[in-house]
Motif scaffolding. Structure first.
Motif, PDB file in Angstrom:
ATOM      1  N   THR A 143       0.836  -1.211   0.000  1.00 28.84           N
ATOM      2  CA  THR A 143       0.000   0.000   0.000  1.00 28.84           C
ATOM      3  C   THR A 143       0.871   1.262   0.000  1.00 28.84           C
ATOM      4  OG1 THR A 143       0.003   0.085   2.413  1.00 28.84           O
ATOM      5  CG2 THR A 143      -1.788  -1.165   1.375  1.00 28.84           C
ATOM      6  N   TYR A 144       0.223   2.400  -0.274  1.00 29.86           N
ATOM      7  CA  TYR A 144       0.907   3.696  -0.104  1.00 29.86           C
ATOM      8  C   TYR A 144       1.353   3.828   1.348  1.00 29.86           C
ATOM      9  CZ  TYR A 144      -1.642   4.913  -4.407  1.00 29.86           C
ATOM     10  OH  TYR A 144      -2.154   4.925  -5.674  1.00 29.86           O
ATOM     11  N   GLU A 145       0.443   3.452   2.253  1.00 33.04           N
ATOM     12  CA  GLU A 145       0.689   3.600   3.683  1.00 33.04           C
ATOM     13  C   GLU A 145       1.968   2.880   4.101  1.00 33.04           C
ATOM     14  OE1 GLU A 145      -2.230   3.186   2.265  1.00 33.04           O
ATOM     15  OE2 GLU A 145      -3.803   4.288   3.335  1.00 33.04           O
ATOM     16  N   ALA A 146       2.187   1.675   3.521  1.00 31.00           N
ATOM     17  CA  ALA A 146       3.328   0.854   3.928  1.00 31.00           C
ATOM     18  C   ALA A 146       4.672   1.479   3.531  1.00 31.00           C
ATOM     19  CB  ALA A 146       3.205  -0.543   3.323  1.00 31.00           C
ATOM     20  N   LEU A 147       4.658   2.421   2.598  1.00 32.24           N
ATOM     21  CA  LEU A 147       5.913   3.063   2.183  1.00 32.24           C
ATOM     22  C   LEU A 147       6.453   4.006   3.252  1.00 32.24           C
ATOM     23  CD1 LEU A 147       5.324   3.924  -1.584  1.00 32.24           C
ATOM     24  CD2 LEU A 147       6.552   1.973  -0.607  1.00 32.24           C
ATOM     25  N   ALA A 148       5.629   4.297   4.273  1.00 34.00           N
ATOM     26  CA  ALA A 148       6.087   5.156   5.374  1.00 34.00           C
ATOM     27  C   ALA A 148       6.901   4.361   6.391  1.00 34.00           C
ATOM     28  CB  ALA A 148       4.882   5.808   6.061  1.00 34.00           C
ATOM     29  N   ASP A 149       6.965   3.036   6.224  1.00 31.80           N
ATOM     30  CA  ASP A 149       7.716   2.184   7.142  1.00 31.80           C
ATOM     31  C   ASP A 149       9.224   2.500   7.039  1.00 31.80           C
ATOM     32  OD1 ASP A 149       7.191  -0.783   8.595  1.00 31.80           O
ATOM     33  OD2 ASP A 149       9.247  -0.420   7.875  1.00 31.80           O
ATOM     34  N   PRO A 150       9.934   2.519   8.205  1.00 33.11           N
ATOM     35  CA  PRO A 150      11.379   2.815   8.194  1.00 33.11           C
ATOM     36  C   PRO A 150      12.192   1.858   7.308  1.00 33.11           C
ATOM     37  CG  PRO A 150      10.520   2.824  10.440  1.00 33.11           C
ATOM     38  CD  PRO A 150       9.395   2.368   9.560  1.00 33.11           C
ATOM     39  N   LYS A 151      11.616   0.723   6.977  1.00 32.25           N
ATOM     40  CA  LYS A 151      12.267  -0.217   6.051  1.00 32.25           C
ATOM     41  C   LYS A 151      12.711   0.476   4.759  1.00 32.25           C
ATOM     42  CE  LYS A 151      10.586  -3.617   2.699  1.00 32.25           C
ATOM     43  NZ  LYS A 151      11.210  -4.917   2.609  1.00 32.25           N
ATOM     44  N   TRP A 152      11.980   1.538   4.381  1.00 31.53           N
ATOM     45  CA  TRP A 152      12.263   2.215   3.106  1.00 31.53           C
ATOM     46  C   TRP A 152      13.126   3.474   3.275  1.00 31.53           C
ATOM     47  CZ3 TRP A 152      11.404  -0.939  -0.691  1.00 31.53           C
ATOM     48  CH2 TRP A 152      10.400  -1.898  -0.570  1.00 31.53           C
ATOM     49  N   LYS A 153      13.732   3.618   4.442  1.00 34.68           N
ATOM     50  CA  LYS A 153      14.536   4.817   4.712  1.00 34.68           C
ATOM     51  C   LYS A 153      15.623   5.014   3.641  1.00 34.68           C
ATOM     52  CE  LYS A 153      16.143   7.418   8.642  1.00 34.68           C
ATOM     53  NZ  LYS A 153      15.044   8.356   8.467  1.00 34.68           N
ATOM     54  N   GLY A 154      15.658   6.235   3.093  1.00 36.27           N
ATOM     55  CA  GLY A 154      16.681   6.562   2.088  1.00 36.27           C
ATOM     56  C   GLY A 154      16.470   5.914   0.739  1.00 36.27           C
ATOM     57  N   ARG A 155      15.261   5.370   0.488  1.00 41.20           N
ATOM     58  CA  ARG A 155      15.062   4.582  -0.739  1.00 41.20           C
ATOM     59  C   ARG A 155      13.953   5.109  -1.661  1.00 41.20           C
ATOM     60  NH1 ARG A 155      14.510  -1.544   1.186  1.00 41.20           N
ATOM     61  NH2 ARG A 155      14.879  -1.916  -1.043  1.00 41.20           N
ATOM     62  N   ILE A 156      13.269   6.184  -1.231  1.00 47.66           N
ATOM     63  CA  ILE A 156      12.100   6.635  -2.009  1.00 47.66           C
ATOM     64  C   ILE A 156      12.377   7.959  -2.723  1.00 47.66           C
ATOM     65  CG2 ILE A 156       9.683   7.393  -1.850  1.00 47.66           C
ATOM     66  CD1 ILE A 156       9.334   5.504   0.508  1.00 47.66           C
ATOM     67  N   CYS A 157      11.931   8.052  -3.976  1.00 44.97           N
ATOM     68  CA  CYS A 157      11.976   9.306  -4.737  1.00 44.97           C
ATOM     69  C   CYS A 157      10.545   9.757  -5.048  1.00 44.97           C
ATOM     70  CB  CYS A 157      12.716   9.122  -6.062  1.00 44.97           C
ATOM     71  SG  CYS A 157      14.497   9.173  -5.909  1.00 44.97           S
ATOM     72  N   ILE A 158      10.279  11.009  -4.784  1.00 40.96           N
ATOM     73  CA  ILE A 158       8.988  11.604  -5.162  1.00 40.96           C
ATOM     74  C   ILE A 158       9.197  13.100  -5.323  1.00 40.96           C
ATOM     75  CG2 ILE A 158       8.196  11.799  -2.748  1.00 40.96           C
ATOM     76  CD1 ILE A 158       5.305  11.160  -3.854  1.00 40.96           C
ATOM     77  N   ARG A 159       8.394  13.704  -6.180  1.00 35.18           N
ATOM     78  CA  ARG A 159       8.598  15.121  -6.491  1.00 35.18           C
ATOM     79  C   ARG A 159       8.133  16.022  -5.349  1.00 35.18           C
ATOM     80  NH1 ARG A 159       4.852  15.969 -11.642  1.00 35.18           N
ATOM     81  NH2 ARG A 159       5.981  17.929 -11.770  1.00 35.18           N
TER      82      ARG A 159
END
Ligand code: FE2
Length: 340
Positions: A143-159
């Protein structure tokens, strides 16, 4: 001149005037979409109705300003733009008039048009997750919500959050999850960014391909554009990235529209309505969506080309008009959480 000849001459004149009146029928569009994308459709409309379509293109803010300045003297009949957030802003500025059309209501799902009839969706895009085929497995995503998990720290790009696409997406999240959860989510995403927001959606997908991040959130048509690009390097980059449909076991993926409204002082209101109705015909829906790499809004019309390859998905049916009440709140949240 004999009486008979006068009659014949009058009839000829009347015929001429009728032809002239028909050829003078026109409709004026202010469009933030490039004319070449919509011109084939507009020409088809002219061919079937005899109504000429004139297009003025500029960016959204310039068009809205122009409409405000021109006021009652504006030659514009239709404002065509992208994202419900922008249509809502134009509506709130009093630039539209309500249109009641059984044709538009039957063709366009209620969630993709204004309940008052002030604007109508004409094509649909989804704002979804893109991931690196090398570094992310699709079963890590949900989900979108799950992308807020610290697991993704430093890994997401968005404008940047200054962009209306992100504002509409967060507004929808506020409606779906409540303001508190939406703010926690925005903070989580801001904390997980690989780099300060820069560039457009296309750049975020390319950044995943280049290894700058593992995940991007972007609109579907940018990915379609890269996959079908005339530049070999774009195509190769797109091949390194895959599309993931979020929230499929819940509310569905966040969708938005390109759409149009009839202007408040439209000098050619009847023609404007005819044009919008034409744009939701089966044939026009197919051609328009294909030209802009989006999805038809009309149920039962299948997407074409590369977009068809994205597969079937569940779209969020939240009324886009609902996000109107949360745009300002979304911008305040972005500011508070430091999502630039
Ligand atoms: Fe865009």
């Amino acid at each position: 001149m004999s009486f008979r000849r006068i009659i014949a001459a009058s009839a000829a004149l009347a015929a001429l005037l009728t032809v002239h009146a028909a050829s003078a029928a026109e409709v004026n569009i202010y469009s933030s979409r490039q004319e070449h994308l919509i011109r084939p459709l507009l020409d088809a409309f002219t061919k079937s109705t005899g109504i000429t379509v004139n297009v003025v293109t500029a960016n959204d803010d310039a068009l809205a300003e122009r409409l405000k300045t021109e006021g009652a003297n504006s030659p514009a009949d239709v404002l065509l733009t992208v994202d419900a957030g922008r249509l809502i802003r134009a509506d709130q500025a009093g630039l539209f008039q309500p249109i009641k059309s059984p044709v538009l209501e039957a063709a366009i799902p209620a969630s993709l048009r204004d309940p008052k009839g002030n604007w109508y969706g004409l094509s649909m895009r989804a704002r979804v997750i893109f991931y690196s085929k090398e570094r992310v497995k699709p079963d890590e995503l949900s989900t979108y919500e799950a992308l807020a998990d610290p697991k993704w720290k430093g890994r997401i790009c968005i404008r940047s959050s200054s962009n209306v696409y992100n504002q509409s997406m967060l507004s929808a999240l506020i409606v779906e999850d409540g303001a508190q959860k939406a703010e926690a989510w925005a903070k989580g995403i801001a904390d997980n960014l690989a780099r300060p927001p820069a560039g457009g959606d296309r750049d975020q997908i390319l950044a995943v391909a280049a290894g700058a991040c593992d995940i991007a959130i972007a609109n579907t048509y940018y990915y379609a554009g890269l996959l079908t690009s005339s530049k070999e390097e774009d195509k190769q980059s797109a091949q390194k990235v895959a599309l993931f449909w979020p929230n499929q076991s819940g509310r569905g993926a966040h969708v938005n529209i390109s759409g149009a409204g009839v202007t408040k002082n439209a000098p050619h209101k009847a023609e404007a309505v005819k044009l919008l109705e034409f744009l939701v015909s089966d044939e026009a829906q197919k051609l328009y969506a294909e030209a802009v790499y989006e999805f038809p809004v009309k149920p039962g019309i299948a997407p074409a080309g590369v977009v068809a390859g994205f597969g079937k998905f569940k779209a969020d049916t939240l009324s886009l008009a609902e996000i109107a009440n949360h745009q300002a709140e979304a911008i305040r949240i972005f500011d508070r959480v430091g999502w630039r």
